[in-house]
Design an enzyme around this catalytic site. Structure first.
Site, short mmCIF file in Angstrom:
data_model
loop_
_atom_site.label_atom_id
_atom_site.label_comp_id
_atom_site.label_asym_id
_atom_site.label_seq_id
_atom_site.Cartn_x
_atom_site.Cartn_y
_atom_site.Cartn_z
N HIS A 168 31.78 -47.31 31.41
CA HIS A 168 30.98 -47.07 30.21
C HIS A 168 31.08 -48.24 29.23
O HIS A 168 30.18 -48.43 28.41
CB HIS A 168 31.38 -45.75 29.54
CG HIS A 168 30.80 -44.55 30.22
ND1 HIS A 168 30.37 -43.44 29.53
CD2 HIS A 168 30.54 -44.29 31.53
CE1 HIS A 168 29.88 -42.55 30.39
NE2 HIS A 168 29.99 -43.05 31.61
N SER B 163 33.97 -52.85 23.67
CA SER B 163 33.25 -52.28 22.53
C SER B 163 33.40 -50.76 22.48
O SER B 163 33.38 -50.17 21.40
CB SER B 163 31.77 -52.67 22.56
OG SER B 163 31.14 -52.25 23.75
N PRO C 209 23.78 -44.49 32.71
CA PRO C 209 23.04 -43.58 33.60
C PRO C 209 23.37 -42.12 33.29
O PRO C 209 24.50 -41.79 32.96
CB PRO C 209 23.53 -43.96 35.00
CG PRO C 209 24.46 -45.10 34.86
CD PRO C 209 24.72 -45.36 33.42
N THR D 159 34.74 -39.95 43.46
CA THR D 159 35.63 -39.37 44.46
C THR D 159 36.81 -38.68 43.79
O THR D 159 37.55 -37.94 44.41
CB THR D 159 36.15 -40.44 45.44
OG1 THR D 159 37.08 -39.84 46.33
CG2 THR D 159 36.85 -41.57 44.69
N ASP E 288 35.11 -33.77 43.54
CA ASP E 288 35.41 -33.69 44.97
C ASP E 288 36.34 -32.51 45.19
O ASP E 288 37.51 -32.56 44.83
CB ASP E 288 36.06 -35.00 45.43
CG ASP E 288 36.47 -34.98 46.89
OD1 ASP E 288 36.27 -33.94 47.55
OD2 ASP E 288 36.99 -36.00 47.35
N THR F 141 39.56 -33.43 47.95
CA THR F 141 40.71 -34.25 47.50
C THR F 141 40.44 -34.68 46.05
O THR F 141 40.07 -35.82 45.79
CB THR F 141 40.91 -35.48 48.40
OG1 THR F 141 39.66 -36.20 48.48
CG2 THR F 141 41.34 -35.10 49.79
#
Length: 306
Positions: free
Chosen positions: A42, A52, A139, A171, A222, A225
């Site tokens: 990010h 920032s 996104p 993940t 996930d 795991t």
């Protein structure tokens, strides 16, 4: 301009100091590795990897922490503060907050079972935050594949492998129900669930995120795991078990050039690890401040006093 040995003379203990903090934090907070990786992501998507995102609101700018993609979800700031405090003791005014976040991400991935890579270093810290840009550049979990590709290309990550490999950061870590609920009950206004969802996974998610339930409840990305950095994320996508829409789109968009990569990374851990390390270096090299640009912040939350 960035180079892995940037601190070899001025702060040789930088990696050990950062690693020790993460090892200590992981004992009480198994999520912290994923949280740190997300902070770095990010940060880099908003005017490059310049720390920032770490700045608090001041009289001259509003913090990126308040932007929609970060508010009530970006976390780990106190852990970065811990690293900075230790580094200021060992090597005063030497290691930038931007480099701390970059190194911490690499070590977080490694300690969670993921790959190691030589992190190019020498970034400097921005003297402003970019609240508005944080609201538009990052996104969204509701993005289609076309929207995802544009968001990545807009910052200079234009290879399909950039998008597919970096998405594999999911993940580990968690997401809030509010980013999942629409897929479970009313996908794109259809009053039906997202048809790409595996039926048994849909039933599990509906139990965790009831229709009018608490949107702040956390769900593992996930289920197999949850705290390990592995290639299970891609196998989950192939089985219709991507938690958020923007991840499942990588596999379920008909004819997409991302599908062969999901298949490859699902079947070959080393292919994924290599692509992830490569994409992390590419992302870490986005528009860095170097030389005399920016500054080396003494406190990652505030610009140095002039």
């Amino acid at each position: 301009q960035l180079r892995p040995d940037f601190y070899s003379r001025t702060c040789p203990s930088v990696f050990n100091i950062i690693k020790n903090v993460i090892v200590d934090e992981l004992q009480t907070d198994p999520r912290i590795a994923a949280s740190i990786l997300r902070l770095h992501f990010h940060d880099c998507f908003v005017r490059g990897c310049d720390a920032s995102i770490l700045l608090d609101t001041s009289k001259s700018f509003r913090t990126e922490k308040d932007a929609a993609p970060n508010v009530n979800s970006a976390r780990g700031f106190n852990v970065i503060d811990r690293m900075k405090t230790a580094l200021e003791r060992a090597c005063p005014r030497t290691v930038s907050c931007a480099d701390i976040l970059t190194i911490a991400s690499q070590i977080s991935v490694l300690l969670s079972g993921g790959p190691s890579w030589a992190v190019p270093l020498g970034r400097r810290d921005s003297v402003e935050a970019f609240f508005d840009l944080a609201n538009t550049a990052l996104p969204s979990p509701f993005f289609t594949l076309a929207q995802l590709k544009k968001a990545f290309a807009d910052v200079g990550l234009n290879r399909p492998s950039d998008l597919v490999a970096l998405s594999g950061g999911h993940t580990f870590g968690r997401a809030r129900c509010l980013f999942v609920t629409a897929r479970l009950y009313n996908f794109n206004g259809t009053n039906r669930p997202d048809p790409t969802l595996n039926p048994s996974y849909l039933a599990d998610l509906r139990r965790l995120c009831p229709r009018n339930g608490n949107g702040t409840v956390l769900v593992n990305f996930d289920v197999m795991t949850p705290n390990t950095f592995d290639n299970q994320f891609y196998t989950n996508l192939r089985n219709g078990k991507g938690l958020i829409q923007s991840d499942q789109e990588l596999f379920s968009t008909p004819g997409a050039d991302t599908i062969p990569l999901v298949n490859l990374y699902s079947s070959n851990t080393l292919s994924f690890f290599g692509a992830f390390a490569d994409a992390m270096i590419r992302m870490g090299n986005l528009r860095p401040l170097t030389g005399t640009q920016g500054e080396i912040r003494q406190n990652c939350r505030v610009v140095n006093s002039r």
